[in-house]
Design a protein around this motif. Structure first.
Motif, short mmCIF file in Angstrom:
data_model
loop_
_atom_site.label_atom_id
_atom_site.label_comp_id
_atom_site.label_asym_id
_atom_site.label_seq_id
_atom_site.Cartn_x
_atom_site.Cartn_y
_atom_site.Cartn_z
N PHE A 1 10.75 -2.61 5.48
CA PHE A 1 10.15 -3.56 4.10
C PHE A 1 11.17 -4.73 3.34
O PHE A 1 12.41 -4.51 3.21
CB PHE A 1 10.10 -2.09 3.19
N ASP B 1 -0.93 0.07 1.24
CA ASP B 1 -1.64 1.51 0.17
C ASP B 1 -1.31 1.18 -1.27
O ASP B 1 -2.14 1.93 -2.48
CB ASP B 1 -0.58 2.69 -0.20
N ASP C 1 4.87 -0.65 -0.28
CA ASP C 1 3.51 -0.98 0.78
C ASP C 1 2.55 -1.80 0.37
O ASP C 1 1.58 -1.16 -0.84
CB ASP C 1 2.92 0.52 1.34
N GLU D 1 4.84 1.95 12.75
CA GLU D 1 6.72 1.75 12.20
C GLU D 1 7.43 2.93 12.92
O GLU D 1 8.47 2.39 12.13
CB GLU D 1 5.73 3.81 10.74
#
Length: 272
Positions: free
Chosen positions: A257, A267, A264, A167
């Motif tokens: 993103f 997720d 996500d 990340e």
């Protein structure tokens, strides 16, 4: 302020999806055409620029956004932040089924012959089970997008490739590789990665396949959502590749993103 124009070719029945965003530090405009085959195109203004490189007609990357209303429907379900996890995962699976169906058109090997029907002899055409077809979902979100692949593609093999993205650096790391050392000659391979954002993960995955002797023409990439920076990287490094995606969105945020994107995908698919 300068702009990079990207001519993205679509299938003949696909509607253009215009989108724009600006870069304060980009160099003079370069126009990149992925295909000279007559197709509807969209112009995407991208953060990134590319040097114009001569490519033969047969070596241009093709990007397809099928205009089927069911594809638009499932993309819309995925976009909705109120969509609960089980419905999100099902929507991802349904979108993957449709995109793989579109991508397999005129690509799968077939055999012809005659069979006896209840009322007479019929000429028939089957998918040739002797010709290797592989599906490679990139874990973990790729599992959801590839969930219904076996309902579309007869006699396929599924190989798993697990990759995570740092990340901070946005660089991919391989944590699981179940690919064979060599693929059978002439194999046709669907690489399934829901989000083509920075392009780092999909480029790393395709390089692993390249190291195993797979050519760009043997691969089709399936994604739910793509961004111009990822498509530019693929175009530069993998001429002749074909990409099928549900939607192209114009912007990446500072965390890599896609905006507006889907969030996500991993997720949201698995409730983590």
């Amino acid at each position: 302020m300068s702009l990079c124009h990207l001519n993205l070719p679509f299938a003949s029945d696909a509607a253009p999806i215009p989108s724009t965003f600006h870069s304060p530090n980009s160099s003079p405009t370069k126009k990149v055409t992925f295909s000279s085959i007559p197709r509807r195109t969209c112009v995407v203004r991208s953060h990134m620029t590319m040097e114009a490189k001569p490519l033969s007609q047969n070596n241009r990357m093709l990007v397809y956004v099928p205009a089927h209303p069911l594809i638009k429907h499932w993309v819309s379900v995925l976009r909705n932040e109120q969509t609960p996890c089980p419905i999100f995962r099902n929507a991802m699976a349904e979108l993957g089924r449709l995109l793989i169906y579109e991508a397999s058109r005129d690509w799968l090997p077939t055999v012809t012959g005659e069979i006896q029907s209840p009322l007479g002899v019929a000429s028939v055409e089957f998918i040739d089970p002797r010709e290797p077809v592989a599906v490679i979902p990139i874990l973990r979100a790729g599992l959801a997008l590839a969930e219904h692949a076996s309902s579309v593609l007869p006699a396929t093999k599924t190989y798993h490739l697990g990759m995570s993205r740092d990340e901070e650096t946005l660089q991919p790391t391989v944590y699981l590789n179940k690919l064979p050392e060599k693929f059978a000659e002439g194999s046709k391979i669907f690489v399934v990665d829901p989000m083509l954002a920075t392009g780092g993960t999909i480029v790393a995955a395709l390089n692993i396949l390249k190291d195993r002797g797979v050519t760009n023409k043997q691969i089709k990439v399936i994604s739910a959502c793509a961004s111009p920076p990822a498509l530019e990287k693929l175009s530069n490094q993998f001429p002749g590749l074909e990409v099928y995606t549900g939607i192209i969105d114009p912007v990446l945020n500072e965390k890599g993103f896609i905006i507006p994107g889907l969030g996500d995908a991993g997720d949201r698919s698995y409730g983590t």
